[in-house]
Structures are given as C-alpha cells and as structure tokens.
Write a protein that holds these residues in place. Sequence first.
Motif, short mmCIF file in Angstrom:
data_model
loop_
_atom_site.label_atom_id
_atom_site.label_comp_id
_atom_site.label_asym_id
_atom_site.label_seq_id
_atom_site.Cartn_x
_atom_site.Cartn_y
_atom_site.Cartn_z
N THR A 187 0.85 -1.19 0.00
CA THR A 187 0.00 0.00 0.00
C THR A 187 0.88 1.24 0.00
OG1 THR A 187 -1.68 -1.20 1.26
CG2 THR A 187 -1.87 1.18 1.18
N GLY A 188 0.81 2.01 -1.07
CA GLY A 188 1.64 3.21 -1.17
C GLY A 188 1.60 3.77 -2.57
N ASP A 189 2.27 4.91 -2.75
CA ASP A 189 2.30 5.63 -4.01
C ASP A 189 3.44 5.09 -4.86
OD1 ASP A 189 2.37 7.40 -6.09
OD2 ASP A 189 2.15 9.20 -4.85
N ALA A 190 3.14 4.54 -6.03
CA ALA A 190 4.15 3.92 -6.88
C ALA A 190 5.09 4.91 -7.52
CB ALA A 190 3.47 3.08 -7.97
N THR A 191 4.82 6.21 -7.40
CA THR A 191 5.78 7.19 -7.90
C THR A 191 6.94 7.38 -6.93
OG1 THR A 191 4.63 9.07 -6.89
CG2 THR A 191 3.92 8.41 -9.09
N ARG A 192 6.83 6.79 -5.73
CA ARG A 192 7.89 6.87 -4.73
C ARG A 192 8.77 5.63 -4.84
NH1 ARG A 192 7.84 11.89 -2.52
NH2 ARG A 192 9.08 10.99 -0.83
N LYS A 193 10.07 5.84 -4.92
CA LYS A 193 11.00 4.74 -5.13
C LYS A 193 10.94 3.72 -4.01
CE LYS A 193 15.84 3.75 -6.21
NZ LYS A 193 17.18 4.34 -6.46
N GLU A 194 10.82 4.20 -2.75
CA GLU A 194 10.83 3.26 -1.63
C GLU A 194 9.63 2.32 -1.67
OE1 GLU A 194 9.40 7.27 0.13
OE2 GLU A 194 10.77 6.55 -1.42
N VAL A 195 8.52 2.78 -2.23
CA VAL A 195 7.34 1.91 -2.34
C VAL A 195 7.60 0.77 -3.32
CG1 VAL A 195 4.92 1.82 -3.01
CG2 VAL A 195 5.76 3.75 -1.68
N LEU A 196 8.15 1.10 -4.48
CA LEU A 196 8.46 0.06 -5.46
C LEU A 196 9.56 -0.87 -4.96
CD1 LEU A 196 8.30 1.98 -8.87
CD2 LEU A 196 6.62 0.43 -7.87
N LEU A 197 10.51 -0.34 -4.19
CA LEU A 197 11.53 -1.21 -3.61
C LEU A 197 10.91 -2.20 -2.65
CD1 LEU A 197 14.49 1.30 -2.97
CD2 LEU A 197 14.28 -0.42 -4.79
N ARG A 198 9.91 -1.75 -1.89
CA ARG A 198 9.19 -2.67 -1.00
C ARG A 198 8.50 -3.78 -1.78
NH1 ARG A 198 9.60 -2.85 4.67
NH2 ARG A 198 10.37 -0.82 5.36
N ALA A 199 8.08 -3.45 -2.99
CA ALA A 199 7.43 -4.45 -3.83
C ALA A 199 8.43 -5.34 -4.55
CB ALA A 199 6.52 -3.76 -4.85
N GLY A 200 9.74 -5.09 -4.33
CA GLY A 200 10.76 -5.92 -4.96
C GLY A 200 10.98 -5.61 -6.42
N VAL A 201 10.95 -4.32 -6.78
CA VAL A 201 11.07 -3.97 -8.19
C VAL A 201 12.42 -4.38 -8.77
CG1 VAL A 201 11.92 -1.64 -7.73
CG2 VAL A 201 10.66 -2.10 -9.84
N ARG A 202 13.47 -4.40 -7.96
CA ARG A 202 14.79 -4.76 -8.47
C ARG A 202 14.88 -6.22 -8.90
NH1 ARG A 202 18.29 -1.41 -3.95
NH2 ARG A 202 18.26 0.62 -5.04
N GLU A 203 14.03 -7.07 -8.31
CA GLU A 203 14.03 -8.49 -8.67
C GLU A 203 12.89 -8.84 -9.62
OE1 GLU A 203 13.72 -7.54 -5.35
OE2 GLU A 203 15.89 -7.50 -4.99
N ALA A 204 12.04 -7.88 -9.97
CA ALA A 204 10.86 -8.17 -10.79
C ALA A 204 11.24 -8.34 -12.26
CB ALA A 204 9.84 -7.04 -10.65
#
Length: 364
Positions: A187-204
């Motif tokens: 739950t968060g704003d996807a324009t914020r880097k920390e939110v996408l990092l929480r979603a594991g964007v680096r491994e996606a």
Amino acid sequence: MSEDLRETPGRKSSYKVSLPEGDSSPWAALGKRLLAAMLILVGTVLLVYFDRHGYNDTADGTVSFTDAIYYTTVTLSTTGYGDIAPMTDQARMINAFVVTPARIAFLVLLIGTTLEVLASQGRDAIRIARWRRKMGHHVIVVGYGTKGRSAVKTLLSNGLQKESIVIVDTGTTALADAHEDGLAVVTGDATRKEVLLRAGVREADQVIITTNRDDSNVLSTLTARQANPKAWIIAAVREQENATLMKQSGADSVITSSDAVGRLLGLTSLSPTLGSVMEDLLSYGQGLEVAERDLLVSEVGMQPQSLPDQVISVVRDEKVYNYFDPVVTRLARGDRLIVVRSARELPWAPRPGTHNEDFANDDD
C-alpha cells in the motif's frame, strides 16, 4: 476502484506490505476461542445450578441461579471468595473432576487469546520476511482497478501463480479486493521509489502500470525504470498524445486505453460482426484467443500459412514480422509464433506443444 494513485502535497510518503490471510484467519481463531470460553462458562453455570442442593451459601443457605452464575465466575477466574462452597460428596467430586478441569481450560483459552492478539504482528512480520526471501522474477501490477484486475486475471489464466504477483495501490478498497483474490499488496504511491523497492522492483521481471492518470503512470514508469533497468515495463495511457512520453520515460510497451476502446467502438459501428470478433479475441477463456507459442521441431522449415494454428506474426531475433513477410517465408529454429486459435483445446483443434512435442529452440 482505486486506480488514481496521487500524492498529497506536504504529506510524508507512507507504505505498508500486507499479505492475504491464509485459510484460517487469526481473528477467526480468536472468535472460536471466545466461543469455547463462553460454552465452558454456560456449561459450568448449569452444572452448579442443577446440583445447587449440594452447595451452601453463607448468606442465606440456598443457591439460586444468580448464585450459580456468581459461583461459576469466581471459581473459573480462580478468585474463590469461599462464601459458596460444595457440601455434599457428589458436589465435591463434580468440582474436583469437572469444574477444576473446566477452570484450567478456561484459563488456557484466556491466555491463548491474549497471546493470539499479542503475537499477530510478530507473525505477520515473519510471514512478510519469508515472502521477501521467496520473492523474485515476479510481476508488479501498479493499480488494482478495472485494468489492473483484468491484467492479473489474464496472467493467472495463462499459468502465472498468485505468489508471483505483487499489487501496488494506495486505496483501501484495492487492498481488500486484492486480498480477497489472494494477492500480496504494497500500500503506497508507486511514484515513490521506496514503495516500489518494497514491492521488490529490483528483482521483478515485469512491471504493469495501470493507474487512471497519465501523469502518475509516467512518474511510476520513470521510477521503476531507474530502479530496474532490465525489467519489462508495460504501461497504460488514456490519451494517445502521451504514448510517446511514456516510451521516453522507459516503458517497453504502451497501451492506449481510450484509443483502443474508440477503435473497437468504431469497428462495431461499421461492422457489428467484426466488433464481436475483436471483442472475442480480447476476451480470455472462450471462443477465439490471441496467443504466443514456441515453434515445434516438426514445424521447422514450414511456411507460416501451412500450420494448424492461424499464424498472424512471427517473432525472430526479437523482431516481429507479419506472416507474409519474405523474411519469414520458412520458419526457423528459435522462432516464436503469434497465433489465433481456439481458447480451449478441442478434439479437432489440439494445441501444439501440449502433448510432449519437442520445441525448436536455439539450444536444441
């Protein structure tokens, strides 16, 4: 549905990772414990009341139904004032072998219920940590509105596991809907880097951006591309004029929702039959479908038009060619096919590659 991911000026970004509950919710277990405690309480009250002649009340010598409730509560809570006491052998045996075990069970339930509440946050933290360790090569879907749910449904229908999908959205409604569908949510704003990092964007492997605002989609695309230069990013835009900007922001594929709907409406207006066919192709699980599949060994060297499936395009060396292009007159190892076929395998239309056939990959 919550498709509008917007940032409130002056508000610090916040995010939360939450996983869907398992088959047995902690709150359901808590309710069962409380119900069992009530049953023990009611059962003991009735037992004491039916054997009330075996008890002595120092106040008036008799035990009423109210006295039975009073005696049961002080006994089960181990308070025991002593103003009501069993006098006969039968009452004492019942207290020794029935009421005392009930008292122990009641205390265990109370302690277990307290621990259930206190341990819920720790258990969630452990579940999230275990989920993070397993996370990788997954798909992130930004926005769980109409487009996001349709994208997830298509992914699941094509064999992707729910554990490989992470939803990013700001809305509580989206959170509830995603959990009901068994999906993990950040739950968060996807324009914020920390939110996408929480979603594991680096491994996606893929990021699908489906919010209902082009400006949010552009910012989310930029953020995702910066965090993971290798991820395949698919983004939706409402207006065709923003498609180029979305591409420049790092999207590998851009879908213009308003133009797509407008073209479908125009086709249906000119030819209702053609509109029905196009709608059928875009729907999954019935009628016709558009799919991508590997080339089989037995199909190497054949012409695209001669295959059982209706081939419309051939993917060769990461480039897409129409089936009539001279470059793909003969199919070669490593080719992938874009086909129109039946949405379900039928006896007269078997699906190639689903009966242990060998694929013609470059590694073969």
